[in-house]
Design a protein around this motif. Structure first.
Motif, short mmCIF file in Angstrom:
data_model
loop_
_atom_site.label_atom_id
_atom_site.label_comp_id
_atom_site.label_asym_id
_atom_site.label_seq_id
_atom_site.Cartn_x
_atom_site.Cartn_y
_atom_site.Cartn_z
N ILE A 377 0.84 -1.21 0.00
CA ILE A 377 0.00 0.00 0.00
C ILE A 377 0.87 1.25 0.00
O ILE A 377 0.60 2.21 -0.73
CB ILE A 377 -0.95 -0.01 1.21
CG1 ILE A 377 -1.94 -1.18 1.10
CG2 ILE A 377 -1.72 1.31 1.32
CD1 ILE A 377 -2.78 -1.39 2.35
N GLN A 378 1.92 1.23 0.80
CA GLN A 378 2.83 2.39 0.85
C GLN A 378 3.47 2.64 -0.51
O GLN A 378 3.48 3.78 -1.01
CB GLN A 378 3.92 2.14 1.89
CG GLN A 378 3.45 2.24 3.34
CD GLN A 378 4.57 1.94 4.33
OE1 GLN A 378 5.54 1.27 3.99
NE2 GLN A 378 4.43 2.42 5.55
N ARG A 379 3.98 1.59 -1.14
CA ARG A 379 4.70 1.77 -2.41
C ARG A 379 3.76 2.04 -3.57
O ARG A 379 4.19 2.51 -4.62
CB ARG A 379 5.57 0.53 -2.69
CG ARG A 379 6.69 0.33 -1.68
CD ARG A 379 7.73 -0.66 -2.18
NE ARG A 379 7.18 -1.96 -2.48
CZ ARG A 379 6.90 -2.90 -1.59
NH1 ARG A 379 7.11 -2.67 -0.29
NH2 ARG A 379 6.42 -4.07 -1.95
N SER A 380 2.47 1.73 -3.39
CA SER A 380 1.48 2.04 -4.43
C SER A 380 0.99 3.47 -4.34
O SER A 380 0.19 3.92 -5.18
CB SER A 380 0.29 1.08 -4.32
OG SER A 380 0.71 -0.25 -4.55
N GLY A 381 1.42 4.20 -3.31
CA GLY A 381 1.01 5.60 -3.15
C GLY A 381 -0.36 5.77 -2.53
O GLY A 381 -0.93 6.85 -2.58
N ASP A 382 -0.91 4.70 -1.92
CA ASP A 382 -2.25 4.76 -1.34
C ASP A 382 -2.24 4.82 0.18
O ASP A 382 -3.29 4.70 0.82
CB ASP A 382 -3.08 3.56 -1.79
CG ASP A 382 -3.44 3.63 -3.26
OD1 ASP A 382 -3.67 4.75 -3.74
OD2 ASP A 382 -3.49 2.57 -3.92
N SER A 383 -1.06 4.98 0.78
CA SER A 383 -0.98 5.04 2.23
C SER A 383 -1.72 6.25 2.78
O SER A 383 -1.60 7.35 2.26
CB SER A 383 0.50 5.11 2.66
OG SER A 383 0.61 5.06 4.06
N GLY A 384 -2.53 6.02 3.79
CA GLY A 384 -3.31 7.09 4.38
C GLY A 384 -4.55 7.44 3.57
O GLY A 384 -5.23 8.42 3.87
#
Length: 464
Positions: A377-384
Motif C-alpha cells: 500500500i505504501q509503495r502504491s502511493g495509497d498510504s493514508g
C-alpha cells in the motif's frame, strides 16, 4: 499552502515508534473479535443440534449463506472504512461504538436464542430457534467484519519499516490467537449467560482502549502524526487525491500489480493451511485413532507454539526481511508437514511433534503477510488513503481460503472412498494424502509464486 503529499505523510508516520501500551491498546479488539471466528463455527452447531434440536444441515446452510453475504460485502465495507478514517478519529470511534453494540447484541442472540424467543412469547422449537438465529448471525458477522477492517486499517495506516509493521501485525495476530483459545475453552465451562457477559466485558475494555489509542491514531492534518482523543473532535484532513481514493472504485486495489501478486501468494498459502484445519478432526479420530479429548490437546499445542514463535519471527524479519522470512516459514512448514503422510494409528507423539513444529511455522504466516500488505500500500502511493479498500479484498481472500479448502478437500476425499468413521485402507490413505500431501503441494506453489514476485514484493534491505 499546499497539502502535503501522501508519500510525505507516510514517511513522517513511519518515524513513529509504537510503545508497548500503544500496541496493547491498538490490538486489544482482536481478542473479542476472535469469538466470532473459528470457535463460532465449531461450537455453535453442536449447541444448536444437541440442546435445541436444530438439524446440522440447517445450521450449516445458514452459516454458509450468511458467510457468503459477509464476504460479498467486504470490499464495500472496506471502502466505507476509508471514509470513516477520512472524517477523523472521533468519527471512527463513534462508528466502532455502534458496531460493538451491534456485535454484542447479535452474539447474545446467537448464544441465547431461547431467551429472546421467550421474551417474545414464543416457544423455542427448532424452526423458531433457526429463524431467531438468522438475523443475529447477519448482525454479528457484519458488525465483526466492520470492526475487524477498522482494526486492520488502523494498524496499516501507521506504516513504518518492515520491523515496525511486522511488530504491529504480530501483536494483533497474537491477541487474536489468545482470543481463539479463550473462545474455544469458555463455552465448555461457562453457561451461555456467563459467556455473553465475558464477551461484553472484553468488548467494553477493547473499546475503552481504542479511545485511549486515539492519541496514537494516524493523522494527516498539516503533517502531524498524533491525533487527539475522540472527545477532542479532531478531524483528519485529506488531499484531493485522497478524496478520489476514498470515493473511487472499490476495484482500485485489484488494478495494482503488486497487490495482485501478494494476493495470489496469500491465497495459495492460505488454502494450504486451511485444508489441514478442515480435516484435522477426521485425521485425529479416524487415522490416528487417538483417545477422546485428544483433539483439544493437539490444537492447543499448535496454537501455543504459534504464539510462542511470534517474537522469534520478528527477529527473523529484522535479520533477513519480510519476504525471505515468509519463505523460511513456508519451507519449514513443508519440511515438517510432509511427514504427516507417514503416520498411522497410534502415532500420537509423532503427530504432537508435527503440531508443535508446524505451529511454530504458522508464526511466519501470522506476522509477515499483513506487514507485506502495508508495504504494498505504501509503495502504491495509497498510504493514508485507501487501506480499507485493500483490506476489504484481503478479507475476501481470507474467507475464500476456508471455503475453497472445504470445497477442494472434502469432495476429493469422498471421491477416493473416505467417509467419517471409516477404517478402510483406501479411505484412510485418501485422508492421509489430502491431509499431508495436498497442503505441501500448495505451499510449494506459494513458495514459487513468492519467489517469482520478488521484483514486485521484495523490499530493499534498507527499506525493511
Amino acid at each position: 499552502m499546499a497539502a502535503p503529499a501522501p508519500s510525505a505523510i507516510a514517511g513522517r508516520r513511519a518515524t513513529m515508534k509504537p510503545t508497548l501500551p500503544s500496541l496493547w491498546a491498538l490490538s486489544a479488539m482482536a481478542l473479542p473479535l476472535a469469538f466470532v471466528s473459528l470457535p463460532l463455527y465449531v461450537l455453535l452447531p453442536n449447541r444448536y443440534a444437541a440442546q435445541m434440536g436444530v438439524s446440522l444441515a440447517s445450521i450449516g446452510a445458514l452459516l454458509l449463506a450468511v458467510r457468503a453475504l459477509d464476504a460479498v460485502l467486504d470490499p464495500w465495507l472496506g471502502q466505507q472504512c476509508d471514509r470513516w478514517f477520512a472524517r477523523g478519529t472521533a468519527h471512527v470511534w463513534r462508528i466502532s461504538l455502534g458496531l460493538s453494540l451491534a456485535l454484542t447484541l447479535g452474539f447474545t442472540g446467537l448464544w441465547m436464542p431461547d431467551v429472546w424467543l421467550a421474551l417474545m412469547g414464543l416457544q423455542p422449537t427448532a424452526n423458531a430457534v433457526l429463524l431467531a438465529a438468522a438475523p443475529c448471525l447477519v448482525l454479528a458477522y457484519l458488525a465483526a467484519t466492520g470492526l475487524n477492517l477498522t482494526l486492520q486499517t488502523w494498524g496499516t495506516r501507521l506504516g513504518g519499516s518492515a520491523v515496525q509493521r511486522s511488530r504491529i501485525t504480530a501483536w494483533r495476530e497474537g491477541l487474536g490467537l489468545a482470543g481463539v483459545v479463550l473462545a474455544s475453552v469458555l463455552p465448555t465451562v461457562l453457561e451461555a449467560h456467563w459467556l455473553v457477559s465475558v464477551f461484553a466485558v472484553l468488548m467494553a475494555i477493547a473499546l475503552w482502549l481504542w479511545a485511549r489509542a486515539a492519541n496514537f491514531a494516524p493523522h494527516t492534518h498539516s503533517g502531524e502524526v498524533n491525533a487527539p482523543a475522540p472527545h477532542a473532535h479532531s478531524e483528519l484532513s485529506i488531499t484531493a487525491s485522497s478524496v478520489h481514493a476514498v470515493t473511487g472504485s472499490w476495484l482500485g486495489p485489484l488494478r495494482q500489480t503488486k497487490f495482485r501478486a501478494l494476493l495470489q501468494v496469500f491465497l495459495l498459502n492460505g488454502i494450504a493451511s486451511a485444508i489441514p484445519a478442515t480435516l484435522v478432526m477426521f485425521f485425529i479420530q479416524d487415522l490416528l485413532q487417538a483417545p477422546a479429548g485428544s483433539e483439544a490437546l493437539y490444537l492447543g499445542a499448535y496454537f501455543l507454539a504459534a504464539a510462542v514463535s511470534l517474537p522469534l519471527w520478528l527477529r527473523v524479519v529484522q535479520g533477513v526481511g519480510l519476504a525471505r522470512a515468509w519463505l523460511v516459514g513456508q519451507a519449514l512448514s513443508v519440511a515438517v508437514f510432509m511427514w504427516a503422510v507417514s503416520l498411522g494409528a497410534g502415532d500420537l507423539w509423532g503427530f504432537a511433534a508435527i503440531c508443535v513444529l508446524s505451529g511454530a511455522a504458522l508464526g511466519a504466516d501470522l506476522v509477515v503477510p499483513g506487514a507485506l500488505l502495508t508495504g504494498v500500500i505504501q509503495r502504491s502511493g495509497d498510504s493514508g488513503q485507501a487501506e480499507g479498500a485493500y483490506l476489504g479484498w484481503w478479507q475476501v481472500a481470507t474467507k475464500l481460503n476456508l471455503a475453497l479448502a472445504a470445497g477442494l478437500a472434502l469432495p476429493l476425499l469422498q471421491m477416493f472412498g473416505y467417509s467419517a468413521g471409516t477404517r478402510s485402507e483406501a479411505g484412510l490413505w485418501a485422508l492421509s494424502v489430502a491431509y499431508g500431501v495436498l497442503p505441501c503441494v500448495l505451499k510449494l506453489l506459494a513458495i514459487w509464486r513468492l519467489w517469482a514476485a520478488r521484483v514486485e514484493l521484495w523490499e530493499k534491505p534498507h527499506g525493511e
